[in-house]
Design a protein around this motif. Structure first.
Motif, PDB file in Angstrom:
ATOM      1  N   GLY A  99       4.846  -2.009   5.242  1.00  0.00           N
ATOM      2  CA  GLY A  99       4.455  -1.770   3.861  1.00  0.00           C
ATOM      3  C   GLY A  99       3.026  -2.167   3.552  1.00  0.00           C
ATOM      4  N   GLU A 100       2.435  -3.007   4.403  1.00  0.00           N
ATOM      5  CA  GLU A 100       1.068  -3.462   4.188  1.00  0.00           C
ATOM      6  C   GLU A 100       0.050  -2.692   5.017  1.00  0.00           C
ATOM      7  N   LEU A 101       0.525  -1.731   5.809  1.00  0.00           N
ATOM      8  CA  LEU A 101      -0.337  -1.005   6.744  1.00  0.00           C
ATOM      9  C   LEU A 101      -0.511   0.443   6.308  1.00  0.00           C
ATOM     10  N   PRO A 102      -1.595   1.106   6.738  1.00  0.00           N
ATOM     11  CA  PRO A 102      -1.779   2.523   6.419  1.00  0.00           C
ATOM     12  C   PRO A 102      -0.716   3.381   7.098  1.00  0.00           C
ATOM     13  N   SER A 103      -0.531   4.598   6.604  1.00  0.00           N
ATOM     14  CA  SER A 103       0.511   5.473   7.159  1.00  0.00           C
ATOM     15  C   SER A 103       0.278   5.768   8.625  1.00  0.00           C
ATOM     16  N   VAL A 104      -0.993   5.904   9.024  1.00  0.00           N
ATOM     17  CA  VAL A 104      -1.349   5.998  10.446  1.00  0.00           C
ATOM     18  C   VAL A 104      -2.149   4.740  10.775  1.00  0.00           C
ATOM     19  N   PHE A 105      -1.561   3.883  11.590  1.00  0.00           N
ATOM     20  CA  PHE A 105      -2.162   2.588  11.882  1.00  0.00           C
ATOM     21  C   PHE A 105      -2.676   2.560  13.312  1.00  0.00           C
ATOM     22  N   ARG A 106      -3.950   2.209  13.450  1.00  0.00           N
ATOM     23  CA  ARG A 106      -4.597   2.118  14.763  1.00  0.00           C
ATOM     24  C   ARG A 106      -4.869   0.646  15.059  1.00  0.00           C
ATOM     25  N   SER A 107      -4.178   0.114  16.043  1.00  0.00           N
ATOM     26  CA  SER A 107      -4.274  -1.329  16.306  1.00  0.00           C
ATOM     27  C   SER A 107      -4.934  -1.629  17.641  1.00  0.00           C
ATOM     28  N   VAL A 108      -5.559  -2.803  17.695  1.00  0.00           N
ATOM     29  CA  VAL A 108      -6.084  -3.377  18.932  1.00  0.00           C
ATOM     30  C   VAL A 108      -5.399  -4.718  19.135  1.00  0.00           C
ATOM     31  N   GLN A 109      -4.931  -4.949  20.355  1.00  0.00           N
ATOM     32  CA  GLN A 109      -4.444  -6.277  20.738  1.00  0.00           C
ATOM     33  C   GLN A 109      -5.106  -6.657  22.051  1.00  0.00           C
ATOM     34  N   ILE A 110      -5.779  -7.789  22.073  1.00  0.00           N
ATOM     35  CA  ILE A 110      -6.408  -8.309  23.283  1.00  0.00           C
ATOM     36  C   ILE A 110      -5.956  -9.756  23.422  1.00  0.00           C
ATOM     37  N   ALA A 111      -5.077  -9.998  24.385  1.00  0.00           N
ATOM     38  CA  ALA A 111      -4.459 -11.323  24.470  1.00  0.00           C
ATOM     39  C   ALA A 111      -3.784 -11.504  25.825  1.00  0.00           C
ATOM     40  N   PRO A 112      -3.512 -12.759  26.206  1.00  0.00           N
ATOM     41  CA  PRO A 112      -2.811 -13.008  27.469  1.00  0.00           C
ATOM     42  C   PRO A 112      -1.314 -12.740  27.361  1.00  0.00           C
TER      43      PRO A 112
END
Length: 423
Positions: A99-112
């Motif tokens: 509900g807090e994100l845009p209808s098309v959500f583009r995410s980046v995750q950089i983590a171990p």
């Protein structure tokens, strides 16, 4: 699990900075998720063989009797586990914050992430993943965006010339049905077909027969693999896709793949790239091991190495397990640990660094004033007390990435320093 010395850590951070900058330039927003997830989520069947490699966390407060009673049931002993990839946490994240994100959500995750691998070359129990994902877009635009962003990132790292092997799990499923393999035996058949690059068609056919796969289906597969294929050059497109598949492949699957190629080709037409060049290679027997893939799958290749540098695919069914309704999703992961070893060090980083080797009688105020002056000019500065073995001190500084040094005596200023190269 490894320690990283300062020079190694600095190198990794430089590569990560480029990756982050390129992903951001392509409109992806970075998120962060906890290192642990609930045991039930990590072992829900969506992580494939990686679930077997998960590090699980013992429940707090269990006494010896409770541990003994639950010894044969890991689910009763643990309630949390370290993440073994970034896709499962992303699915939970999206379901929690949709509900807090845009209808098309583009995410980046950089983590171990952590997996209980057997220690061996190239296999780490803790390693970095760099993922980009698009949720809410079922069109071929999503795959094209991921591919273009990933290729652009490799270009920015100095690894030009990369290409992407691409397939669709629907193609694989349709082909296996076309050959005559039953639905029940297809998972095992795919495990064998995934070895095609290593044992070739003859080895795959032999293993399928050893597995007791349907004889008529194996015969049909063998016949297809032995069919004559001309070696003419054919760029990625409808002709290439259909040429490498049996007749009557569903048009909508071909159209989806061709749409990706057209979009990638348009985006890659720049002053430094040959117009119309499509860095895609259709591979109808590309499998990728994760069972959650529902459509397009891809692997990142580079001519300098014989192994993949990343990959991903569409997993439209995963987020629906948390929301109760399917959400289109597709992701691409760059193999950071493999890429970082291929990237050349930037020369300008070292050219702006200096070690100030000072005598013990130099006042702290003088040292810090000189250091502050050089830092303000944009230099990286380290202070070192002069030792009898000056050569060893300078060799260590060079190994840590410094390019120059200066001897600081009492009364010196930044303007009076005689700066010399370390090499």
């Amino acid at each position: 699990m490894r320690d990283f010395l300062p020079a190694d850590k600095a190198r990794r951070e430089r590569v990560l900075a480029v990756i982050r900058e390129r992903y951001r330039a392509h409109g992806f927003d970075e998120i962060e998720t906890p290192v642990m997830e609930e045991y039930a989520r990590l072992h829900s069947g969506i992580g494939g063989d990686n679930e077997k490699l998960a590090y699980n966390v013992l429940k707090r407060g269990l006494d010896g009797a409770a541990i003994t009673a639950a010894a044969d049931s890991p689910a009763d002993l643990t309630d949390l586990g370290l993440r073994y990839d970034l896709t499962v946490p992303l699915a939970r994240f999206y379901a929690s914050h949709r509900g807090e994100l845009p209808s098309v959500f583009r995410s980046v995750q950089i983590a171990p992430v952590w997996r209980a691998e057997r220690p061996q070359k190239g296999r780490y129990r803790q390693f970095m993943q760099c993922d980009i994902d698009i949720m809410g877009d079922a069109s071929s635009r999503a795959e094209a965006e991921l591919i273009v962003a990933s290729l652009d990132t490799l270009d920015a790292l100095g690894l030009e010339g990369a290409s992407v092997r691409i397939n669709d799990r629907r193609v694989l499923d349709w082909m296996l049905g076309h050959f005559g393999f039953s639905e029940a035996e297809r998972p095992g058949v795919l495990i064998t077909i995934d070895k095609l690059d290593k044992i070739r068609a003859e080895g795959v056919v032999a293993e399928l027969r050893e597995r007791g796969a349907s004889e008529a289906a194996v015969d049909a597969f063998e016949s297809f693999m032995r069919r004559p294929v001309t070696l003419e050059y054919s760029p990625f497109g409808e002709r290439q896709v259909r040429k490498l598949l049996p007749d009557a492949v569903p048009d909508e699957i071909v159209a989806h793949l061709v749409g990706i190629g057209a979009a990638v080709s348009a985006a890659r037409t720049t002053s430094t790239i040959v117009p119309g060049d499509i860095p895609l290679v259709f591979d109808p027997f590309l499998v990728r091991g994760m069972g959650y893939y529902t459509g397009t799958i891809f692997e990142l290749a580079h001519p300098s190495v014989d192994y993949s540098l990343g990959g991903g695919g569409r997993y439209d069914g995963m987020i629906g397990r948390f929301l109760g309704g399917d959400v289109p999703a597709v992701g691409f992961s760059i193999g950071f640990e493999r890429i970082v070893d291929l990237v050349k060090d930037a020369e300008d980083e070292a050219s702006r660094s200096i070690v100030l080797v000072h005598d013990r009688d130099v006042a702290v105020a003088e040292l810090l004033a000189i250091k502050a002056s050089l830092v303000a000019e944009g230099l990286r500065v380290r202070l070192e007390v002069r030792t009898k073995n000056l050569k060893a001190l300078l060799e260590r500084a060079s190994a840590d990435g410094y390019s120059s040094f200066a001897i600081v005596s009492a009364g010196a200023t930044s303007a009076s320093l005689e700066i010399k190269p370390l090499t």
